[in-house]
Scaffold this active site. Structure first.
Site, short mmCIF file in Angstrom:
data_model
loop_
_atom_site.label_atom_id
_atom_site.label_comp_id
_atom_site.label_asym_id
_atom_site.label_seq_id
_atom_site.Cartn_x
_atom_site.Cartn_y
_atom_site.Cartn_z
N LYS A 197 0.85 -1.20 0.00
CA LYS A 197 0.00 0.00 0.00
C LYS A 197 0.88 1.24 0.00
O LYS A 197 1.51 1.57 0.99
CB LYS A 197 -0.93 0.04 1.22
N GLU A 272 9.87 0.71 10.52
CA GLU A 272 10.96 1.69 10.31
C GLU A 272 10.30 3.04 10.53
O GLU A 272 9.51 3.49 9.70
CB GLU A 272 11.51 1.50 8.90
N CYS A 306 13.63 10.16 7.42
CA CYS A 306 13.51 9.68 8.80
C CYS A 306 14.82 9.83 9.54
O CYS A 306 14.85 9.92 10.75
CB CYS A 306 13.03 8.24 8.81
N GLU A 403 10.09 15.05 15.97
CA GLU A 403 10.46 14.97 14.56
C GLU A 403 9.68 16.03 13.77
O GLU A 403 8.45 16.05 13.80
CB GLU A 403 10.12 13.58 14.02
P1 NAI Z 1 1.90 8.13 8.40
O1 NAI Z 1 2.70 7.28 9.32
O2 NAI Z 1 0.49 8.46 8.78
O3 NAI Z 1 1.83 7.43 6.93
C1 NAI Z 1 2.73 6.46 6.46
C2 NAI Z 1 1.94 5.33 5.79
O4 NAI Z 1 1.10 4.74 6.75
C3 NAI Z 1 1.02 5.79 4.66
O5 NAI Z 1 0.99 4.79 3.66
C4 NAI Z 1 -0.33 5.87 5.34
O6 NAI Z 1 -1.42 5.72 4.47
C5 NAI Z 1 -0.25 4.70 6.30
N1 NAI Z 1 -1.15 4.78 7.45
C6 NAI Z 1 -1.60 5.90 8.09
N2 NAI Z 1 -2.42 5.57 9.09
C7 NAI Z 1 -2.50 4.21 9.11
C8 NAI Z 1 -3.20 3.26 9.91
N3 NAI Z 1 -3.99 3.63 10.91
N4 NAI Z 1 -3.02 1.94 9.64
C9 NAI Z 1 -2.22 1.54 8.65
N5 NAI Z 1 -1.55 2.39 7.84
C10 NAI Z 1 -1.69 3.70 8.07
O7 NAI Z 1 2.69 9.45 8.12
P2 NAI Z 1 2.12 10.85 7.58
O8 NAI Z 1 0.81 11.14 8.23
O9 NAI Z 1 2.17 10.82 6.12
O10 NAI Z 1 3.22 11.85 8.13
C11 NAI Z 1 3.17 12.25 9.49
C12 NAI Z 1 4.54 12.28 10.06
O11 NAI Z 1 5.09 10.98 10.09
C13 NAI Z 1 5.56 13.09 9.29
O12 NAI Z 1 5.48 14.44 9.58
C14 NAI Z 1 6.83 12.48 9.77
O13 NAI Z 1 7.20 13.02 11.00
C15 NAI Z 1 6.48 11.04 9.96
N6 NAI Z 1 6.89 10.21 8.81
C16 NAI Z 1 8.00 9.43 8.93
C17 NAI Z 1 8.45 8.71 7.86
C18 NAI Z 1 9.64 7.86 7.94
O14 NAI Z 1 10.25 7.58 6.93
N7 NAI Z 1 10.01 7.37 9.09
C19 NAI Z 1 7.79 8.77 6.54
C20 NAI Z 1 6.60 9.57 6.54
C21 NAI Z 1 6.20 10.27 7.64
#
Ligand code: NAI
Ligand code: MG
Length: 500
Positions: A197, A272, A306, A403
């Site tokens: 996804k 991760e 990240c 972060e």
């Molecule tokens: P997120 O963690 O919500 O999204 C990442 C993935 O998880 C996306 O594919 C999203 O659709 C999915 N997702 C979201 N809620 C979910 C749920 N309840 N169950 C299963 N999958 C779910 O991150 P978002 O909202 O895009 O960004 C928020 C913050 O997260 C950013 O500001 C950043 O701080 C952090 N982040 C960290 C990343 C990393 O590489 N460690 C990458 C993206 C965001």
């Protein structure tokens, strides 16, 4: 007068790709969502709709899991001779390389990053990553184990490494294609079948990849790609009782939700997650390389990494010089739409992300931090933010602890090198760290004490498919890349035979 630089024209295949409704990829075919719904993906440089994509939901996840389960259980993939499996993964890498310009453009349009960066980073790293795991397909093996409590000759005991089964993979938007490759490469090499996804902000490159998976000739159902929202498609995938393992990259907050969702059938989980990585500069560092290194540690990919080096600890004697140097680099960064040839930094991925980053800058400044440069949104169209250097922070401020995931670094002086490790480790995260010094003993001594999954010495953001990557503490579970990641996708079976 400056010479006008022309914006590269969109590859005709890319124009066609974004103009047509994009569909889900389930069981080897492109299909509409069961609900018939679609969702838009935006061009973050303009805020305009870029493409419409079928919106996967619980029913589509069910269909994809069924297809992946069937492909796993028939052995179409898991029992395929591994040399053939490896060849198919390699063929996919070749196809990505063949269409590299399309991928670079899609990535720049959907995520916002400069085209010149997706051309030299995202896409070639994806190709090399796939090739590295193509090679692993033929090299996953068990051991023979001499028993220690029995007469050795009376038993033959050995281990087998078997694919873990049906795998759900949920990825973020910061490196959409590369994150897909980090996940798919090892899972496919191990013989697993997959439901991937992509992030709702950036589904396009994964859907183009789906076309190449079809073209390469992977058996139906081995890879299913289902874009949709996290709360619906993502949640359904992580809770699905017929999924054996879930691999996630994204926020720590959602990582915890994934864990809860996975508890229903105790599927295996690898995570991760976020970071707040310390980047430590000692006063004997070579500043000619350290200053650009520290700037790139935070500003690369607009800080949407990240592992971004977001807490820059600098020994007091050289603090002003390093802050000046990093700030001067920040001021020279050309913040422009990713398709502009001289863009060094594009918009952030979404309005939500821009507001979040601006909110952090305001919070820091209201608590007494000072922006040496930047500190605000850039322009008033698209989701651009100025590269920002904050000083006068203290270790308890939100901008130092949380972060930000944007181009914002907090520069922090320190006077006692013996305290720096404790301060660097004073975070819930433990993903990465940097150390800049010309003293090799100090470098390795600090590296040994940092609670982080990766420590870069006199460099930063060096990624290699062979080098494991992942987090201590709340930065995650398990490792990506290297041979370590294969443990996420395999079960160990011990076989013990009595010989008399
Ligand atoms: P997120 O963690 O919500 O999204 C990442 C993935 O998880 C996306 O594919 C999203 O659709 C999915 N997702 C979201 N809620 C979910 C749920 N309840 N169950 C299963 N999958 C779910 O991150 P978002 O909202 O895009 O960004 C928020 C913050 O997260 C950013 O500001 C950043 O701080 C952090 N982040 C960290 C990343 C990393 O590489 N460690 C990458 C993206 C965001
Ligand atoms: Mg979210």
């Amino acid at each position: 007068m400056a010479t006008a630089v022309s914006t590269p024209t969109m590859d005709p295949n890319v124009s066609a790709f974004v103009s047509a409704k994009r569909k889900l990829f389930i069981n080897g075919k492109f299909v509409d969502a069961a609900s018939g719904k679609t969702f838009p993906t935006f061009n973050p440089a303009t805020g305009e709709v870029l493409a419409n994509v079928a919106e996967g939901d619980r029913e589509d996840i069910n269909r994809a899991v069924k297809a992946a389960r069937a492909a796993f259980d028939t052995g179409a993939w898991s029992k395929m001779p591994t040399a053939q499996r490896g060849k198919l993964i390699w063929k996919l890498a070749d196809l990505i390389e063949k269409y590299q310009e399309e991928f670079a453009q899609l990535e720049s349009l959907d995520n916002g990053k400069p085209l010149k960066i997706s051309r030299v980073a995202d896409v070639p790293l994806t190709v090399e990553h796939m090739r590295y795991y193509a090679g692993w397909a033929t090299k996953i093996e068990g051991n023979t184990i001499p028993l220690i409590l029995r007469e050795r000759s009376k038993f033959l005991a050995y281990t087998l490494r078997e694919p873990i089964g049906v795998v759900g993979q949920i990825i973020p938007w910061n490196f959409p294609l590369l994150m897909a490759a980090w996940k798919l490469g090892p899972a496919l090499a191990a013989g697993c079948t997959v439901i991937l996804k992509p992030a709702e902000q950036t589904p396009l490159s994964a859907l183009r990849l789906a076309e190449l998976i079809q073209e390469a000739g992977f058996p139906d159902g081995v890879v299913n790609i289902v874009p949709g929202y996290g709360e619906t498609a993502g949640a359904a995938l992580s809770a699905h009782p017929d999924v054996d393992k879930i691999a996630f990259t994204g926020s720590t907050e959602v990582g915890k939700l994934i864990l809860q969702a996975a508890a229903g059938n105790l599927k295996k989980v690898s995570l991760e997650l976020g970071g707040k990585s310390p980047n430590i500069v000692l006063d004997d560092a070579d500043l000619d390389s350290t200053i650009p290194g520290a700037a790139s540690a935070i500003f690369f990919n607009h800080g949407q990494c990240c592992c971004a080096g977001s807490r820059l600890f600098v020994e007091k004697k050289i603090f002003d010089k390093v802050v000046d140097g990093v700030s001067q680099i920040a001021e020279k960064i050309q913040v422009k739409a990713g398709f502009e040839p001289d863009s060094d930094m594009g918009p952030l991925v979404s309005e939500e992300q821009m507001n979040k980053v601006c909110g952090y800058m305001e919070s820091g400044i209201s608590e007494g931090a000072k922006a040496v440069t930047g500190g605000a949104r850039h322009g008033n169209k698209g989701y651009f933010v100025k590269p920002t250097v904050l000083v006068n922070t203290n270790d308890k401020m939100k901008v130092v602890q949380e972060e930000i995931f944007g181009p914002v670094v907090t520069a922090i002086p320190f006077s006692d090198p013996s305290e720096i490790v404790a301060r660097a480790n004073d975070t819930i995260y433990g993903l990465a760290a940097g150390v800049w010094t010309s003293d090799i003993k100090k470098a390795h001594s600090i590296a040994a004490k940092l609670r982080a999954g990766t420590v870069w010495i006199n460099c930063y953001n060096i990624f290699d498919p062979a080098l494991p990557f992942g987090g201590y503490k709340q930065s995650g579970w398990g490792r990506e890349m290297g041979h370590e990641v294969l443990e996420n996708y395999t079960e160990v079976k011990s076989v013990c035979a009595a010989l008399d």
